[in-house]
Design a protein around this motif. Structure first.
Motif, short mmCIF file in Angstrom:
data_model
loop_
_atom_site.label_atom_id
_atom_site.label_comp_id
_atom_site.label_asym_id
_atom_site.label_seq_id
_atom_site.Cartn_x
_atom_site.Cartn_y
_atom_site.Cartn_z
N LEU A 37 -26.54 41.39 21.71
CA LEU A 37 -25.80 40.13 21.82
C LEU A 37 -24.92 39.90 20.60
O LEU A 37 -23.77 39.45 20.71
N ALA A 38 -25.43 40.23 19.42
CA ALA A 38 -24.65 40.09 18.19
C ALA A 38 -23.42 41.00 18.24
O ALA A 38 -22.32 40.60 17.82
N ARG A 39 -23.60 42.19 18.75
CA ARG A 39 -22.46 43.13 18.87
C ARG A 39 -21.36 42.56 19.77
O ARG A 39 -20.17 42.80 19.54
N LEU A 40 -21.76 41.75 20.75
CA LEU A 40 -20.79 41.16 21.68
C LEU A 40 -20.23 39.83 21.18
O LEU A 40 -19.48 39.17 21.89
N GLY A 41 -20.62 39.42 19.98
CA GLY A 41 -20.07 38.19 19.40
C GLY A 41 -20.91 36.95 19.61
O GLY A 41 -20.52 35.85 19.21
N LEU A 58 -22.72 34.67 35.75
CA LEU A 58 -23.94 35.47 35.86
C LEU A 58 -24.61 35.24 37.21
O LEU A 58 -25.10 36.19 37.85
N LYS A 59 -24.64 34.01 37.63
CA LYS A 59 -25.29 33.67 38.89
C LYS A 59 -24.61 34.35 40.07
O LYS A 59 -25.27 34.77 41.03
N GLN A 60 -23.29 34.47 40.00
CA GLN A 60 -22.56 35.16 41.06
C GLN A 60 -22.97 36.62 41.18
O GLN A 60 -22.84 37.24 42.23
N GLU A 61 -23.47 37.17 40.09
CA GLU A 61 -23.93 38.57 40.08
C GLU A 61 -25.43 38.68 40.28
O GLU A 61 -26.02 39.74 40.06
N ASP A 62 -26.05 37.58 40.70
CA ASP A 62 -27.51 37.53 40.90
C ASP A 62 -28.28 37.80 39.61
O ASP A 62 -29.36 38.40 39.62
N ILE A 63 -27.71 37.36 38.49
CA ILE A 63 -28.41 37.38 37.20
C ILE A 63 -28.64 35.92 36.82
O ILE A 63 -27.69 35.17 36.60
N TYR A 64 -29.89 35.52 36.77
CA TYR A 64 -30.23 34.12 36.57
C TYR A 64 -30.75 33.88 35.16
O TYR A 64 -31.71 34.52 34.73
N VAL A 65 -30.08 32.96 34.44
CA VAL A 65 -30.53 32.50 33.14
C VAL A 65 -30.64 30.98 33.22
O VAL A 65 -30.38 30.39 34.26
N ARG A 66 -31.02 30.32 32.13
CA ARG A 66 -31.19 28.87 32.16
C ARG A 66 -30.10 28.19 31.34
O ARG A 66 -29.82 28.60 30.20
N TYR A 67 -29.51 27.16 31.94
CA TYR A 67 -28.46 26.39 31.27
C TYR A 67 -28.86 24.93 31.25
O TYR A 67 -29.22 24.35 32.28
N PHE A 68 -28.82 24.31 30.06
CA PHE A 68 -29.15 22.90 29.90
C PHE A 68 -27.88 22.14 29.52
O PHE A 68 -27.39 22.28 28.40
N ASN A 69 -27.36 21.38 30.44
CA ASN A 69 -26.14 20.62 30.18
C ASN A 69 -26.52 19.30 29.50
O ASN A 69 -26.46 18.23 30.09
N LYS A 70 -26.93 19.43 28.23
CA LYS A 70 -27.41 18.28 27.46
C LYS A 70 -26.71 18.25 26.12
O LYS A 70 -26.20 19.27 25.65
N PRO A 71 -26.69 17.08 25.47
CA PRO A 71 -26.05 16.97 24.15
C PRO A 71 -26.62 18.00 23.17
O PRO A 71 -27.81 18.27 23.16
N THR A 96 -37.38 43.37 31.52
CA THR A 96 -37.61 44.77 31.16
C THR A 96 -36.38 45.31 30.43
O THR A 96 -35.30 44.69 30.46
N ASP A 97 -36.52 46.47 29.82
CA ASP A 97 -35.36 47.09 29.17
C ASP A 97 -34.24 47.30 30.16
O ASP A 97 -33.06 47.08 29.86
N GLY A 98 -34.58 47.74 31.37
CA GLY A 98 -33.56 47.97 32.39
C GLY A 98 -32.83 46.71 32.78
O GLY A 98 -31.60 46.70 32.94
N GLU A 99 -33.57 45.61 32.92
CA GLU A 99 -32.93 44.33 33.29
C GLU A 99 -32.02 43.84 32.17
O GLU A 99 -30.91 43.35 32.44
N MET A 100 -32.46 43.98 30.94
CA MET A 100 -31.62 43.53 29.83
C MET A 100 -30.38 44.41 29.69
O MET A 100 -29.31 43.94 29.30
N ASP A 101 -30.49 45.69 30.01
CA ASP A 101 -29.33 46.58 29.98
C ASP A 101 -28.28 46.13 30.99
O ASP A 101 -27.07 46.15 30.71
N VAL A 102 -28.73 45.73 32.18
CA VAL A 102 -27.79 45.24 33.20
C VAL A 102 -27.11 43.97 32.70
O VAL A 102 -25.89 43.78 32.87
N LEU A 103 -27.87 43.07 32.09
CA LEU A 103 -27.30 41.85 31.54
C LEU A 103 -26.24 42.15 30.50
O LEU A 103 -25.12 41.60 30.55
N GLU A 163 -20.65 42.49 28.59
CA GLU A 163 -19.60 43.30 27.95
C GLU A 163 -18.35 43.33 28.81
O GLU A 163 -17.22 43.12 28.32
N GLU A 164 -18.52 43.55 30.11
CA GLU A 164 -17.38 43.60 31.02
C GLU A 164 -16.74 42.23 31.20
O GLU A 164 -15.51 42.12 31.23
N TYR A 165 -17.55 41.20 31.28
CA TYR A 165 -17.04 39.85 31.49
C TYR A 165 -16.22 39.39 30.28
O TYR A 165 -15.13 38.80 30.43
#
Length: 353
Positions: free
Chosen positions: A279-283, A310-323, A335-342, A347-349
């Motif tokens: 994640l750091a490598r991606l900014g 991410l949701k459009q790609e069936d990758i689900y994370v949590r977003y809190f629309n709060k102050p 898993t390592d494989g799931e995080m690699d896909v993320l 990177e592409e996005y």
């Protein structure tokens, strides 16, 4: 409004994380463990007979209490179990936060605390985290009706060290301090060592994260014998048979297999640290998580837009629309494989935006 509605205990409910069920999805939004529970769990469940299921379970949850007491080196009288840590925490709110004074918890934290406080008519005050999303010790060293917060905190993942925790506990001898250690096993230091020293400390943990049993709903608390007795009295006044036979059998086996438990934790911790570097490598920047998730933000990509992409790609994370946290995503460690896909998607996005 109908006349009877004036007497309804009306609250704004907690909103749980989305539970999609789609083929090939990557589910990183509810901090579930990506690995199965200990092998003995499946065997224990297979061993349940029709006769055992037709009977009420042990109301004292003896097999699970004994396993926990042995594992943590405490008397059985210091262990309380419930249907997930949410049940344990809610019962603790009901039992201990009755002084009429406001209880204290952070402004950015587990969002069930204010729901329970509203439900049980408990006054409360939110204590703002500092500019680095840290809990300020001095905010909890004042007159109050009780204290509760997660350690590590959620959704930030930041741990407060044991020395600072002890300052808070010692400064509040006349009220109960509840430490919600849902994520403590992923690299944190538990406050269980302080339980013999402070009779006002209650430590709550869960099987949903580190022990891979979110579907079984098992939580527990360890504290002074008198605290646990008060909790038991409240429980038996509410529902005697809280734990199912299946949950008791599965939970006991999960606790007994410490080798598997430690191996699974190390895999998740290693994946978390590797993902931080990617994640750091991606900014991205992120908080120093000691949990099984990462709370991350990107300077040029709004979190809300990234969440939807991410949701459009069936990758689900949590977003809190709060102050203060509306530009952060909470990413559970898979898993390592799931995080690699993320990481590949991110990177592409980011190249496109």
């Amino acid at each position: 409004m109908k006349a009877w509605e004036k007497n309804v205990r009306n609250v704004v409910p907690y909103t749980p994380g989305e539970q999609p069920n789609r083929p090939k999805m990557i589910k990183l939004n509810t901090n579930e463990n990506p690995y199965p529970p200990a092998p003995g769990v499946a065997k224990a469940l297979q061993g349940l007979t029709g006769d055992s299921l037709r009977r009420y379970p042990d109301p004292a949850a003896g097999v699970l209490v004994r396993a926990l007491a042995e594992h943590y080196g405490v008397p059985e009288q210091q262990v309380f179990v419930g249907v997930g840590s949410d049940d344990v925490l809610a019962m603790s709110f009901l039992t201990f936060f009755n002084s009429g004074k406001p209880i204290l918890f952070p402004d950015i934290t587990y969002s069930f605390y204010d729901v329970w406080a509203d439900l049980f008519r408990i006054p409360y005050e939110r204590q703002p985290l500092d500019e680095n999303f840290q809990i300020r010790t001095e905010d909890y060293c004042k007159d109050c009706g009780g204290i509760v917060f997660p350690n590590p905190n959620a959704p930030t993942g930041i741990e407060k060290n044991l020395e600072e925790l002890e300052k808070i506990i010692a400064a509040n001898p006349d009220v109960i301090v509840i430490l919600d250690e849902a994520y403590i096993d992923f690299g944190g230091t538990s406050a269980l060592s302080l339980v013999p020293k402070y009779d006002n400390l209650l430590v709550v943990q869960t099987f949903s994260k580190s022990r891979s049993l979110a579907g079984m709903r098992i939580g527990f608390a360890i504290g002074n014998e008198k605290l646990i007795k008060y909790l038991e009295d409240a429980k038996y006044s509410f529902n005697s048979y809280t734990m199912s036979a299946a949950a008791l059998a599965a939970g006991a086996e999960a606790v007994r297999d410490n080798t598997y438990f430690q191996e699974t934790l190390q895999k998740i911790i290693c994946t978390r640290e590797r993902t931080k570097k990617e994640l750091a490598r991606l900014g991205f920047s992120y908080l120093d998580s000691k949990s099984n998730f990462i709370f991350a933000t990107h300077p040029s990509c709004p979190a809300g837009e990234l969440f939807e992409a991410l949701k459009q790609e069936d990758i689900y994370v949590r977003y809190f629309n709060k102050p203060r946290i509306s530009n952060y995503l909470r990413i559970s460690i898979g898993t390592d494989g799931e995080m690699d896909v993320l990481i590949q998607f991110l990177e592409e996005y980011l190249r496109r935006v």
